[in-house]
Design an enzyme around this catalytic site. Structure first.
Site, PDB file in Angstrom:
ATOM      1  N   TYR A 134       0.834  -1.201   0.000  1.00  0.00           N
ATOM      2  CA  TYR A 134       0.000   0.000   0.000  1.00  0.00           C
ATOM      3  C   TYR A 134       0.871   1.253   0.000  1.00  0.00           C
ATOM      4  O   TYR A 134       0.616   2.195  -0.765  1.00  0.00           O
ATOM      5  CB  TYR A 134      -0.919  -0.023   1.224  1.00  0.00           C
TER       6      TYR A 134
ATOM      7  N   GLU B 226     -11.650   6.257   5.212  1.00  0.00           N
ATOM      8  CA  GLU B 226     -10.952   7.035   6.229  1.00  0.00           C
ATOM      9  C   GLU B 226     -11.885   7.292   7.408  1.00  0.00           C
ATOM     10  O   GLU B 226     -11.454   7.304   8.572  1.00  0.00           O
ATOM     11  CB  GLU B 226     -10.442   8.359   5.650  1.00  0.00           C
TER      12      GLU B 226
ATOM     13  N   TRP C  64      -5.092   1.992  10.140  1.00  0.00           N
ATOM     14  CA  TRP C  64      -5.441   1.859   8.728  1.00  0.00           C
ATOM     15  C   TRP C  64      -5.303   0.425   8.236  1.00  0.00           C
ATOM     16  O   TRP C  64      -6.061  -0.024   7.395  1.00  0.00           O
ATOM     17  CB  TRP C  64      -4.603   2.797   7.868  1.00  0.00           C
TER      18      TRP C  64
END
Length: 210
Positions: free
Chosen positions: A43, A65, A73
């Site tokens: 990522y 988000e 995350w």
């Protein structure tokens, strides 16, 4: 993802500053926050900080988000395929048509984050997208700051803000337009992730390549 996520980053020794760059077993120097997690590293290398100007993708990022709030995350990233499935590819027109029955179904789906407020916000945010008088990408990118000089690229964790005037302004405008779970900190994380700002640390192979 906010750059202050520490879930998979190796801890510094007591009293020592937290490292901003790590040397990977692939020979590359990169930001330390992905740690040794392969998906997190992918990522970082392939997505985080790349300019994203597709409206559908920005809507997805805004919603994910929001789901991250209070979590790391990587927790969201590992569930992203399921999120994309249950929210019908994050196509705003399709998500906007979801009903209370869909909310109840998702609250029982263990593959995602089962938070009623965040699920409902994803649906209401889709409806907000459809009421805009301009493309979502144009609205959001209007708040992107001017590129910083390379000399001011962050070198340490303390150089990276959690909130900026631009993220605060974006949050305020999105809220005015009916969006939810779009606080200033969440919006700065979105700015980092979508290339509106480049917060790769000095020494990272991705720095300046967005």
């Amino acid at each position: 993802m906010s750059i202050d996520d520490t879930t998979t980053t190796p801890a510094a020794p007591p009293g020592a500053p937290r490292a901003s760059i790590v040397h990977g077993d692939d020979g590359l120097d990169r930001c330390s926050w992905p740690g040794a997690d392969a998906e997190y590293r992918r990522y970082h290398d392939e997505e985080w900080g790349h300019e994203q100007r597709d409206g559908r993708a920005l809507y997805e990022k805004l919603c994910l988000e929001g789901f991250q709030a209070g979590l790391s995350w990587i927790t969201i990233l590992r569930r992203r395929p399921a999120f994309r499935e249950v929210f019908q590819g994050f196509e705003p027109e399709r998500v906007a048509a979801m009903t209370e029955d869909d909310v109840l179904r998702l609250l029982a789906d263990e593959r995602i984050i089962r938070h009623r407020g965040k699920i409902e916000a994803t649906i209401s945010n889709a409806r907000a997208v459809l009421t805009l008088d301009e493309p979502l990408e144009e609205l959001m990118w209007r708040f992107a700051p001017s590129p910083r000089p390379e000399s001011s690229r962050p070198r340490a964790w303390s150089d990276v803000p959690a909130v900026t005037p631009e993220s605060t302004a974006m949050s305020k405008e999105l809220r005015r337009r009916g969006f939810r779970f779009v606080g200033p900190t969440t919006m700065y994380a979105l700015m980092q992730a979508t290339g509106m700002v480049d917060d790769h640390f000095v020494g990272c192979f991705r720095a300046g390549t967005s």
